[in-house]
Write an enzyme that holds these catalytic residues in place. Structure first.
Site, PDB file in Angstrom:
ATOM      1  N   ARG A 130     -27.873 -37.675  23.864  1.00  0.00           N
ATOM      2  CA  ARG A 130     -29.115 -37.504  23.130  1.00  0.00           C
ATOM      3  C   ARG A 130     -29.878 -36.308  23.690  1.00  0.00           C
ATOM      4  O   ARG A 130     -29.840 -36.029  24.897  1.00  0.00           O
ATOM      5  CB  ARG A 130     -29.946 -38.771  23.300  1.00  0.00           C
ATOM      6  CG  ARG A 130     -31.268 -38.810  22.565  1.00  0.00           C
ATOM      7  CD  ARG A 130     -31.067 -38.909  21.101  1.00  0.00           C
ATOM      8  NE  ARG A 130     -32.258 -39.432  20.413  1.00  0.00           N
ATOM      9  CZ  ARG A 130     -32.583 -39.126  19.179  1.00  0.00           C
ATOM     10  NH1 ARG A 130     -31.849 -38.275  18.482  1.00  0.00           N
ATOM     11  NH2 ARG A 130     -33.653 -39.660  18.608  1.00  0.00           N
ATOM     12  N   THR A 410     -28.464 -37.111  10.186  1.00  0.00           N
ATOM     13  CA  THR A 410     -27.500 -37.759  11.060  1.00  0.00           C
ATOM     14  C   THR A 410     -26.153 -37.899  10.362  1.00  0.00           C
ATOM     15  O   THR A 410     -26.088 -37.959   9.156  1.00  0.00           O
ATOM     16  CB  THR A 410     -28.029 -39.149  11.438  1.00  0.00           C
ATOM     17  OG1 THR A 410     -29.314 -39.004  11.977  1.00  0.00           O
ATOM     18  CG2 THR A 410     -27.142 -39.872  12.396  1.00  0.00           C
ATOM     19  N   THR A 428     -26.461 -36.078  15.371  1.00  0.00           N
ATOM     20  CA  THR A 428     -27.536 -35.736  14.446  1.00  0.00           C
ATOM     21  C   THR A 428     -28.315 -34.487  14.853  1.00  0.00           C
ATOM     22  O   THR A 428     -28.325 -34.082  16.022  1.00  0.00           O
ATOM     23  CB  THR A 428     -28.523 -36.905  14.329  1.00  0.00           C
ATOM     24  OG1 THR A 428     -29.490 -36.629  13.319  1.00  0.00           O
ATOM     25  CG2 THR A 428     -29.232 -37.157  15.646  1.00  0.00           C
ATOM     26  N   LEU A 429     -28.990 -33.915  13.845  1.00  0.00           N
ATOM     27  CA  LEU A 429     -30.053 -32.939  14.049  1.00  0.00           C
ATOM     28  C   LEU A 429     -31.409 -33.581  13.751  1.00  0.00           C
ATOM     29  O   LEU A 429     -32.433 -32.929  13.820  1.00  0.00           O
ATOM     30  CB  LEU A 429     -29.853 -31.737  13.117  1.00  0.00           C
ATOM     31  CG  LEU A 429     -28.664 -30.835  13.431  1.00  0.00           C
ATOM     32  CD1 LEU A 429     -28.383 -29.902  12.260  1.00  0.00           C
ATOM     33  CD2 LEU A 429     -28.906 -30.025  14.698  1.00  0.00           C
ATOM     34  N   ASN A 430     -31.401 -34.842  13.389  1.00  0.00           N
ATOM     35  CA  ASN A 430     -32.527 -35.660  12.944  1.00  0.00           C
ATOM     36  C   ASN A 430     -32.700 -35.505  11.441  1.00  0.00           C
ATOM     37  O   ASN A 430     -31.975 -36.115  10.682  1.00  0.00           O
ATOM     38  CB  ASN A 430     -33.813 -35.363  13.704  1.00  0.00           C
ATOM     39  CG  ASN A 430     -34.807 -36.518  13.567  1.00  0.00           C
ATOM     40  OD1 ASN A 430     -34.417 -37.666  13.400  1.00  0.00           O
ATOM     41  ND2 ASN A 430     -36.100 -36.229  13.632  1.00  0.00           N
ATOM     42  N   SER A 481     -33.852 -43.494  19.528  1.00  0.00           N
ATOM     43  CA  SER A 481     -33.031 -43.272  18.345  1.00  0.00           C
ATOM     44  C   SER A 481     -32.698 -44.595  17.674  1.00  0.00           C
ATOM     45  O   SER A 481     -32.717 -45.656  18.302  1.00  0.00           O
ATOM     46  CB  SER A 481     -31.728 -42.565  18.732  1.00  0.00           C
ATOM     47  OG  SER A 481     -30.820 -42.543  17.657  1.00  0.00           O
ATOM     48  N   SER A 482     -32.368 -44.515  16.372  1.00  0.00           N
ATOM     49  CA  SER A 482     -31.866 -45.687  15.649  1.00  0.00           C
ATOM     50  C   SER A 482     -30.351 -45.664  15.500  1.00  0.00           C
ATOM     51  O   SER A 482     -29.776 -46.577  14.893  1.00  0.00           O
ATOM     52  CB  SER A 482     -32.498 -45.741  14.247  1.00  0.00           C
ATOM     53  OG  SER A 482     -33.886 -45.942  14.328  1.00  0.00           O
ATOM     54  N   GLY A 502     -28.744 -42.212   8.571  1.00  0.00           N
ATOM     55  CA  GLY A 502     -29.759 -42.836   7.730  1.00  0.00           C
ATOM     56  C   GLY A 502     -31.094 -43.078   8.393  1.00  0.00           C
ATOM     57  O   GLY A 502     -31.900 -43.858   7.885  1.00  0.00           O
ATOM     58  N   GLY A 503     -31.375 -42.428   9.546  1.00  0.00           N
ATOM     59  CA  GLY A 503     -32.683 -42.622  10.169  1.00  0.00           C
ATOM     60  C   GLY A 503     -32.934 -44.081  10.474  1.00  0.00           C
ATOM     61  O   GLY A 503     -32.081 -44.785  11.029  1.00  0.00           O
TER      62      GLY A 503
END
Length: 600
Positions: A130, A410, A428-430, A481-482, A502-503
């Site tokens: 991360r 993501t 991810t890049l967010n 993070s999720s 999917g955030g």
């Protein structure tokens, strides 16, 4: 009940009375109803349980190896590595770098992620790569003088980026478990960047969508624009995208390993870009970044063992909480997305996301009560205020009380090799295309992960998630993070590899996908295809894909005070692998996008 029947009549009448019919009151007095933006959800006449799927896609079957990822080119790269004698980790490294080329909206070298790995003997590992907050970060860096959040600073532009972890993560994973040479696993991505690849329709649409923002944030650069002379020119399906600067960046990583990114030319280009745009990532931040091996989180659900990601991801804790909260109820007997099944799942999600906001953050900065949060006795206590008669009001739900605790876009891919080694990675890049900043001379997008911190306690982030002091910004801290990369065992043997982007909806999509297989008897691909829903405590509503609920289920939920909102888009981009009873692999990729499974 009279008002409820009036509301149903409004739905049948249609949009002529949309405003008047937007919500109704349930017998419990809470607001309930179905809504879509400013309009009204029109019930479909057919019963979605006769076809509860987004599509009829079938799973891919293979006996010697399987790769499921977000892009057909990346999945083919992973398969080629497996066929060349590489193991699951070799293929994972190759796919990570290939996605940085062919899936720039989420694949990355400028972002970060999590890996869960189970080797053929059953030993499990997890790697946290991360991103971190830069050393010059402060808790109030996105607030104005009055203490209010300054819109956009944490989501767009140079100041939105954390220190990238993807390259170091892949170096660490390959160093520990790789079989092929580092040069071999990097070469496919270099070839794709050098020679170009044909854009899918979705690739072209995404790049066209951000065209103007790219020009605004990256003045004087032509990255990801179709023409350097005609900036209004638009990409179309089949166009070839060549990325020469990114190819050179990947070559430096291939030749120098970690130093090819965190030091030397790439580091200079990255920090020069930060200075140019007001970012704060320094050469020292890059040199000091290191991925962290952590003990994976493991817990049982019936006869299954769940192996998932510990904090800094909130996904693993939340997933285990959800599954254990559900375990006491006969979901299989009640049926897929029936009213009682859905109600239990929504109420579990409500409580779990409240706990997420209160307790979870970077374990290197605070003590996280993981064992207590997943303890069955604690989880039983979270059901004390639940009633099937009515929805719980999220305003009355807070993170639970634990004795001795002191408060303080993501993409995913799943790979299994011939020997049964399994990798689950979410990276991810967010947001889509991250901060939209492209590093001049290096050709890659930077992340906007700083938004995953609580930029101000109680203020939602871009995914609507509300955080607290546990996830406040601090120098060198990892943001919560999720992401929920997960592997399941059954009877001590590999059973499932699962994950999704999917955030905030990642956790609930993984939860439903697992239950669809082990409780509702779906194949892996059916489970991925199945329509989904999501609740995250705040805002207090349940979003769902059209057709996910039958009309009777919808009416029952409304009568109990649930606010339902039909999506105009979709939930999840699952990429999963299931070990079938005969030992073969079923690769399941999401039909909602370009996701593709490849096996042999």
């Amino acid at each position: 009940m009279k008002k409820l029947y009036q509301y149903a009549a409004c739905l049948l009448i249609g949009g002529l009375v949309a405003t008047a019919c937007k919500t109704t009151k349930s017998p419990s007095g809470q607001a309930g109803g179905v809504r879509q933006g400013q309009g009204v959800y029109q019930y479909r006449e057919e019963d979605p349980l006769t076809k509860p799927f987004y599509s009829d896609r079938k799973g891919v079957i293979g006996r010697n190896g399987m790769v499921a990822s977000a892009h057909p080119e990346a999945s083919q790269v992973g398969l080629t590595i497996l066929q060349a004698g590489g193991n699951a980790v070799d293929a994972a490294v190759a796919v990570q770098f290939a996605l940085a080329v062919v899936y720039p909206n989420a694949g990355n070298v400028g972002g970060g992620g999590f890996m869960v790995y189970r080797d053929r003997s059953g030993k499990a590992y997890s790697l946290d790569y991360r991103e971190k907050a830069p050393g010059r970060s402060t808790a109030n860096m996105y607030l104005d003088s009055a203490g209010n959040v300054r819109p956009g600073l944490s989501t767009s532009g140079h100041l939105a980026s954390g220190v990238p972890g993807s390259v170091d993560g892949m170096v660490e994973a390959h160093k520990r478990f790789g079989k092929l040479t580092w040069a071999q696993v990097l070469q496919p991505a270099i070839d794709l960047a050098t020679n170009g690849y044909a854009l899918t329709e979705r690739d072209a649409t995404g790049l066209n969508r951000i065209r103007k923002e790219l020009q605004t944030i990256n003045p004087g650069k032509a990255y990801f624009l179709k023409s350097t002379t005609d900036t209004s020119s638009r990409w179309k399906q089949g166009d070839k995208l060549v990325q020469a600067d990114l190819a050179r960046t990947l070559q430096r990583i291939q030749q120098q390993g970690r130093a090819g990114f965190y030091e030397g030319e790439t580091a200079r280009l990255l920090t020069d870009e930060m200075k140019r745009g007001g970012g704060i990532i320094s050469e020292e931040d890059l040199k000091n970044y290191h991925a962290v091996w952590r003990d994976p989180l493991q817990a049982t659900y019936k006869e299954y063992n769940v192996i998932t990601m510990p904090p800094t991801s909130s996904g693993g804790v939340a997933l285990i909480q959800l599954m254990r909260l559900s375990e006491q109820y006969p979901l299989r007997r009640w049926g897929w997305n029936r009213d009682s099944t859905v109600q239990v799942m929504i109420e579990a999600e409500r409580r779990v996301y409240a706990d997420r906001a209160k307790f979870l953050g970077d374990p290197d900065f605070l003590k996280i009560p993981v064992a207590q949060l997943i303890d069955p006795a604690y989880l039983r206590s979270r059901w004390q205020d639940f009633s099937f008669a009515h929805a719980t009001d999220s305003r009355n739900v807070r993170g639970g009380t634990l004795p001795g605790y002191e408060s303080l876009e993501t993409t995913h891919f799943s790979i299994v090799d011939k020997e049964g080694n399994a990798v689950s990675i979410t990276t991810t890049l967010n947001g889509g295309y991250g901060s939209r900043v492209v590093i001049g001379g290096a050709g890659f997008f930077m992340n906007n992960e700083m938004d995953d911190f609580s930029v101000k306690p109680g203020v939602p982030n871009m995914f609507g998630l509300t955080g607290n002091q546990a996830n406040a910004i601090a120098p060198n801290k990892r943001m919560l993070s999720s992401m929920t990369p997960t592997i399941l065992e059954k009877d001590g043997k590999l059973f499932m590899v699962v994950g999704t982007p999917g955030g905030s909806t990642i956790i609930t999509s993984v939860y439903q996908t697992i239950l669809n297989v082990i409780e509702h008897g779906m194949t892996m691909q059916q489970s991925v295809n199945a329509l989904k829903f999501h609740h995250q405590w705040l805002p207090d509503k349940t979003i769902f894909e059209q057709g996910a609920f039958t009309e009777p289920t919808t009416q029952t939920l409304i009568s109990r005070g649930y606010i339902l909102e039909r999506l105009t888009n979709t939930l999840g981009r699952m990429d999963c692998v299931l070990v079938r009873p005969d030992g073969s692999y079923e690769g399941a990729s999401d039909p909602r996008a370009d996701n593709t499974a490849r096996g042999y």
